[in-house]
Design a protein around this motif. Structure first.
Motif, PDB file in Angstrom:
ATOM      1  N   GLU A  84      -8.188  -4.868  22.874  1.00 16.55           N
ATOM      2  CA  GLU A  84      -7.729  -4.564  23.450  1.00 16.55           C
ATOM      3  C   GLU A  84      -6.776  -2.873  23.171  1.00 16.55           C
ATOM      4  N   GLU A  85      -7.949  -2.688  22.052  1.00 23.19           N
ATOM      5  CA  GLU A  85      -7.190  -1.207  21.490  1.00 23.19           C
ATOM      6  C   GLU A  85      -7.789  -0.343  22.680  1.00 23.19           C
ATOM      7  N   ALA A  86      -9.516  -0.800  24.065  1.00 24.13           N
ATOM      8  CA  ALA A  86      -9.678  -0.478  25.271  1.00 24.13           C
ATOM      9  C   ALA A  86      -8.867   0.060  26.177  1.00 24.13           C
TER      10      ALA A  86
ATOM     11  N   SER B 131     -17.210   3.825  16.130  1.00 26.92           N
ATOM     12  CA  SER B 131     -17.177   2.312  16.199  1.00 26.92           C
ATOM     13  C   SER B 131     -17.044   2.248  18.023  1.00 26.92           C
ATOM     14  N   TRP B 132     -17.265   1.016  18.077  1.00 24.44           N
ATOM     15  CA  TRP B 132     -16.748   0.564  19.445  1.00 24.44           C
ATOM     16  C   TRP B 132     -15.194   0.162  19.590  1.00 24.44           C
TER      17      TRP B 132
ATOM     18  N   GLY C 196     -15.601   2.025  30.387  1.00 29.75           N
ATOM     19  CA  GLY C 196     -17.051   1.643  30.292  1.00 29.75           C
ATOM     20  C   GLY C 196     -17.363   1.180  28.487  1.00 29.75           C
ATOM     21  N   ASP C 197     -18.570   2.051  28.264  1.00 29.64           N
ATOM     22  CA  ASP C 197     -18.666   1.605  26.402  1.00 29.64           C
ATOM     23  C   ASP C 197     -18.349   2.622  25.389  1.00 29.64           C
ATOM     24  N   THR C 198     -17.521   3.877  26.394  1.00 28.85           N
ATOM     25  CA  THR C 198     -16.680   4.661  25.225  1.00 28.85           C
ATOM     26  C   THR C 198     -16.593   4.635  23.932  1.00 28.85           C
ATOM     27  N   GLN C 199     -17.418   4.705  23.206  1.00 29.73           N
ATOM     28  CA  GLN C 199     -16.894   4.883  21.184  1.00 29.73           C
ATOM     29  C   GLN C 199     -15.551   5.099  21.071  1.00 29.73           C
TER      30      GLN C 199
ATOM     31  N   ILE D 184      -7.016   4.998  15.275  1.00 31.67           N
ATOM     32  CA  ILE D 184      -8.152   4.930  16.194  1.00 31.67           C
ATOM     33  C   ILE D 184      -8.318   5.524  17.478  1.00 31.67           C
ATOM     34  N   SER D 185      -9.334   6.859  18.013  1.00 37.86           N
ATOM     35  CA  SER D 185      -8.803   7.654  18.754  1.00 37.86           C
ATOM     36  C   SER D 185     -10.090   7.879  19.963  1.00 37.86           C
TER      37      SER D 185
END
Length: 155
Positions: free
Chosen positions: A111-113, A106-107, A120-123, A145-146
């Motif tokens: 906050e998690e990113a 998922s994306w 960027g658009d890292t999943q 979430i990793s």
């Protein structure tokens, strides 16, 4: 550097910091008011106040995963002090015997990113773990979430 992760093994967040060479830090512990969402998530009615503990897993001082552990506050009634490995204590106290696991891609939320320092658009890979007792009732929920670049999964 990728880490080999056996998806059939399970360790509480605190146990993981003792077994592997990464560090884990408890970054938040909150009490959440009763909500239907938690009743559905934990497979029961009226689970009451929820404890949510969030951990940040790092390797070489670089964040690699966020772990959220969610369980009813009533599970802590058996704890006489604030154990560091509360998750392990809840699992033992309520006789956890089985783990149901779901893995998805998922994306991340913003906050998690930010916490995982993703650009960027890292999943992200999301591992959902439902810890079950003998009656197959959910006693605890954990979500990791990793960064997909962190793990090589092994069955």
């Amino acid at each position: 550097m990728k880490k080999l992760k056996n998806i059939r093994e399970y360790h509480t967040p605190i146990e993981r910091s003792l077994i592997e060479e990464h560090t884990i830090e408890l970054i938040a512990e909150t009490e959440e008011a009763p909500k239907n969402f938690y009743d559905v998530l934990l497979g029961g009615q009226n689970v009451g106040i929820i404890i949510e503990r969030t951990f940040l897993l790092s390797l070489d001082k670089r964040p690699k995963a966020l772990i959220r552990s969610i369980f009813p506050k009533k599970c802590l009634q058996a704890c006489h002090d604030r154990l560091e490995d509360i998750e392990g204590h809840v699992d033992v106290q309520f006789h956890a015997v089985k783990i149901k696991k779901e893995i998805s891609l998922s994306w991340p939320t913003s906050e998690e990113a930010e916490m995982l320092q993703l650009i960027g658009d890292t999943q992200v890979i999301i591992e959902k773990q439902f810890i079950l007792d003998k009656q197959e009732q959910i006693i605890r929920y954990e979500e990791e979430i990793s960064d997909p670049e962190f793990y090589i999964f092994e069955e």
